[in-house]
Write an enzyme that holds these catalytic residues in place. Structure first.
Site, PDB file in Angstrom:
ATOM      1  N   LYS A  34      54.821   3.429  49.904  1.00  0.00           N
ATOM      2  CA  LYS A  34      54.585   3.532  48.465  1.00  0.00           C
ATOM      3  C   LYS A  34      53.088   3.449  48.171  1.00  0.00           C
ATOM      4  O   LYS A  34      52.287   3.113  49.055  1.00  0.00           O
ATOM      5  CB  LYS A  34      55.324   2.414  47.733  1.00  0.00           C
ATOM      6  N   ARG A 130      62.577 -10.495  39.614  1.00  0.00           N
ATOM      7  CA  ARG A 130      62.036  -9.288  38.992  1.00  0.00           C
ATOM      8  C   ARG A 130      63.203  -8.332  38.741  1.00  0.00           C
ATOM      9  O   ARG A 130      63.580  -8.085  37.608  1.00  0.00           O
ATOM     10  CB  ARG A 130      60.991  -8.623  39.893  1.00  0.00           C
ATOM     11  N   TYR A 255      22.092  -4.223  37.532  1.00  0.00           N
ATOM     12  CA  TYR A 255      22.445  -4.588  36.164  1.00  0.00           C
ATOM     13  C   TYR A 255      22.612  -6.101  36.025  1.00  0.00           C
ATOM     14  O   TYR A 255      23.170  -6.768  36.904  1.00  0.00           O
ATOM     15  CB  TYR A 255      23.768  -3.923  35.776  1.00  0.00           C
ATOM     16  N   MET A 303      28.619   1.634  39.370  1.00  0.00           N
ATOM     17  CA  MET A 303      29.653   2.653  39.507  1.00  0.00           C
ATOM     18  C   MET A 303      29.543   3.440  40.814  1.00  0.00           C
ATOM     19  O   MET A 303      30.552   3.743  41.460  1.00  0.00           O
ATOM     20  CB  MET A 303      29.601   3.621  38.329  1.00  0.00           C
TER      21      MET A 303
END
Length: 359
Positions: A34, A130, A255, A303
């Site tokens: 998956k 779940r 940053y 990024m």
């Protein structure tokens, strides 16, 4: 040429499969592929394992149908089952097995007409809470399940362990007991062991095991690595240095200016950022492998780039290989530094990362 690549070793994948098979030689295996095979490429991984495994497991209908469209004829189990009548029809037409975990799904199968009965795996909620039938609900619904013409009589029972990565947690033993009690006296095959069950709980080895993360060489247990279980890293996430810069003492980088050089040093700029799926939250000190040694990430991951402190005496050059995780640097180590899980790191790689298969 794309310099950001994830090299996927198919020989390591097959090695890991055989290690897991040896742990439970009398159990059949559904290889869990998956989430694009945990970021490793679903179709390529399926092709590499199709002659070894007894079948595949995916989460959703779309994944199962993609495998069929690609010519994968093996057993395929959709772990979330079908969501509507259309998907149930597609499962029957494409011979896709499905998990039944709710009375609503059963009601659909009681009302529609299918070209053939479905191979159904009945999910029992033994403590994960779940999906799945609670014990009393399962006992009440079993007569309807047995009477439903759209469910193949040779049904199977399945459950999922919630805390098997923690050997001290009492829930696992309660789940094992509940699963054993509910399946007692029923003439059907069973499945409860995932990667942690296979590696850590031999008593969970049943007719079918469902290894996921361990197939890719990653340990399912906190504070261990795949190598502790004779598993080999399948993915190596790799890039290059695109700049090497002098960094004066006291100057920041990136940053937010959240890191300042404590000495004159050299910084390496790596073509890798959160746009590639590398975690933006990676703190200063997160390990990266360059030229045979581990160096720390410094400054905020951006990024497209991140920076590493190469050290004042570094001889590294532009174009040198950088490994973000892989055989040289276990992904579990990186995950621990980031405060995440290895599962998340490998599955969040973006489409900018080129998957390259090593046969």
């Amino acid at each position: 040429m794309n310099i950001v690549k994830a090299f996927v070793s198919l020989s390591a994948l097959q090695h890991n499969f055989l290690v897991l098979k040896q742990r439970a030689p009398h159990s059949k295996i559904l290889a869990v592929i998956k989430a694009n095979a945990y970021g490793h490429g679903m179709l390529e991984i399926a092709q590499a394992l199709r002659d070894l495994t007894d079948g595949f497991a995916v989460a959703r209908a779309e994944e199962a149908l993609t495998l069929r469209a690609a010519g994968i004829e093996s057993k395929i189990l959709a772990l979330e089952g079908f969501f509507d009548e259309k998907q149930a029809q597609e499962f029957a037409e494409q011979n896709i097995s499905c998990v039944i975990h709710s009375e609503q799904q059963l009601a659909v199968l009681e009302q529609i007409s299918l070209p053939q009965a479905l191979d159904c795996w009945l999910k029992l909620d033994t403590g994960m809470h779940r999906l799945g039938f609670l014990p009393q609900q399962f006992k009440q619904l079993l007569p309807r399940i047995l009477a439903c013409p759209n469910i193949f009589p040779d049904y199977k029972l399945i459950s999922h362990l919630a805390c098997a990565d923690d050997l001290e947690h009492p829930l696992t033993r309660r789940q094992i007991h509940s699963f054993s009690e509910l399946s007692s006296g029923l003439d059907c095959e069973r499945s409860i062991a995932h990667s942690a069950g296979i590696l850590l709980w031999p008593q969970t080895h049943a007719d079918w095991n469902r290894p996921g993360i361990a197939l890719y060489g990653i340990s399912p247990q906190v504070d261990t690595q795949g190598a502790d279980f004779n598993l080999q890293a399948v993915m190596t996430l790799q890039s290059q240095l695109i700049a090497v810069r002098e960094q004066p003492k006291g100057e920041s980088v990136g940053y937010g200016a959240n890191w300042y050089a404590e000495q004159n040093t050299q910084l390496g700029v790596v073509a890798m950022g959160y746009g590639d799926g590398y975690p933006r939250c990676a703190p200063n000190g997160t390990p990266v492998w360059v030229n045979g040694r581990v160096v720390p990430v410094v400054g905020r991951v951006s990024m497209d780039m991140l920076c590493v402190d190469l050290g004042p005496e570094a001889c590294d050059q532009v174009g040198d290989k950088v490994v973000l995780w892989g055989a040289e640097l276990p992904v579990e180590t990186v995950a621990a530094a980031v405060g995440s899980s290895a599962y998340e790191l490998v599955t969040k790689l973006s489409s900018r990362v080129q998957l390259s298969y090593v046969r």
